[in-house]
Motif scaffolding. Sequence first.
Motif, PDB file in Angstrom:
ATOM      1  N   LEU A  31     -12.669 -36.765  -3.717  1.00  0.00           N
ATOM      2  CA  LEU A  31     -12.708 -36.626  -2.210  1.00  0.00           C
ATOM      3  C   LEU A  31     -12.662 -38.021  -1.802  1.00  0.00           C
ATOM      4  O   LEU A  31     -12.075 -38.862  -0.825  1.00  0.00           O
ATOM      5  N   GLY A  32     -13.610 -38.849  -2.360  1.00  0.00           N
ATOM      6  CA  GLY A  32     -14.099 -40.179  -1.987  1.00  0.00           C
ATOM      7  C   GLY A  32     -12.729 -41.130  -2.119  1.00  0.00           C
ATOM      8  O   GLY A  32     -12.494 -42.035  -1.516  1.00  0.00           O
ATOM      9  N   ILE A  33     -12.051 -40.971  -3.327  1.00  0.00           N
ATOM     10  CA  ILE A  33     -10.852 -41.776  -3.481  1.00  0.00           C
ATOM     11  C   ILE A  33      -9.624 -41.465  -2.534  1.00  0.00           C
ATOM     12  O   ILE A  33      -9.184 -42.507  -2.005  1.00  0.00           O
ATOM     13  N   VAL A  34      -9.714 -40.454  -1.588  1.00  0.00           N
ATOM     14  CA  VAL A  34      -8.786 -39.987  -0.765  1.00  0.00           C
ATOM     15  C   VAL A  34      -9.283 -40.927   0.465  1.00  0.00           C
ATOM     16  O   VAL A  34      -8.307 -41.639   1.102  1.00  0.00           O
ATOM     17  N   VAL A  35     -10.290 -41.035   0.889  1.00  0.00           N
ATOM     18  CA  VAL A  35     -10.972 -41.753   1.958  1.00  0.00           C
ATOM     19  C   VAL A  35     -10.697 -43.335   1.542  1.00  0.00           C
ATOM     20  O   VAL A  35     -10.282 -44.094   2.328  1.00  0.00           O
ATOM     21  N   CYS A  36     -11.232 -43.810   0.245  1.00  0.00           N
ATOM     22  CA  CYS A  36     -11.089 -45.164   0.007  1.00  0.00           C
ATOM     23  C   CYS A  36      -9.766 -45.750   0.006  1.00  0.00           C
ATOM     24  O   CYS A  36      -9.597 -46.803  -0.007  1.00  0.00           O
ATOM     25  N   ALA A  37      -8.744 -44.870  -0.366  1.00  0.00           N
ATOM     26  CA  ALA A  37      -7.404 -45.238  -0.451  1.00  0.00           C
ATOM     27  C   ALA A  37      -6.839 -45.876   0.942  1.00  0.00           C
ATOM     28  O   ALA A  37      -6.285 -46.848   1.241  1.00  0.00           O
ATOM     29  N   ILE A  38      -7.105 -45.117   1.934  1.00  0.00           N
ATOM     30  CA  ILE A  38      -6.801 -45.690   3.326  1.00  0.00           C
ATOM     31  C   ILE A  38      -7.534 -46.738   3.852  1.00  0.00           C
ATOM     32  O   ILE A  38      -6.930 -47.569   4.346  1.00  0.00           O
ATOM     33  N   ILE A  39      -8.958 -46.971   3.235  1.00  0.00           N
ATOM     34  CA  ILE A  39      -9.743 -48.068   3.542  1.00  0.00           C
ATOM     35  C   ILE A  39      -9.173 -49.186   2.794  1.00  0.00           C
ATOM     36  O   ILE A  39      -8.859 -50.382   3.615  1.00  0.00           O
ATOM     37  N   CYS A  40      -8.619 -49.089   1.806  1.00  0.00           N
ATOM     38  CA  CYS A  40      -7.988 -50.109   0.863  1.00  0.00           C
ATOM     39  C   CYS A  40      -6.692 -50.595   1.321  1.00  0.00           C
ATOM     40  O   CYS A  40      -6.290 -51.820   1.206  1.00  0.00           O
TER      41      CYS A  40
END
Length: 202
Positions: free
Chosen positions: A52-61
């Motif tokens: 789940l964190g990767i989903v959010v972090c992808a947008i952030i990055c």
Amino acid sequence: MTTTSTARAARMTSPRNLINAGVFTALYFIALFATGMLGIFHPAMMFAGWSLGIVVCAIICMLYIARTRAFGAYTVMGLVIGVLMVATGHAWITPLISTPLGLAADAITRSGGYTRTFTNALGFAVFSMWIIGPLLPIIWASDAYFADISRSMGQEYADGYRSLVTVPVIAGWAVVVAIISYGCALLGMKVLHKHFERAGVA
């Protein structure tokens, strides 16, 4: 690489990009740490939380790279994230994994001029594999690793963790992380184009 991307790459140390690095690294760490806390409930939930964190972090990055467009963005993030992970009790080897992967991600994203979807997604996928770093001591110091888990979470939790997180699982998880990260980065690029660029943020 174009002349424009070269010029921008030389300015990672500019005040604007250093501020970007600080803000987006903080957002990345908070997102991943918060979702990773799901592991408190059961060892298997740790993997669900990280996913789940990767989903959010992808947008952030994707937004981070769009705003910096500078070589060193992922390297700085990798170093800081690694140090923060050690500071919060994770394995010392984490920054030794996250920083070189950040460097590799920088090289990949720069090759696409920081705008090509494929290279931006691939760069994020490579960078995201640092997440196996905190698990690596299981390979050479499993008894000490699980003893520490037992002290903090209890013996029953530690036993469940040991039965679940084996060396083959760690290797498989690295592959899964790369695949999920690549897919999420593609989604992140779509969000970037649809919302942030239209709003003038990226």
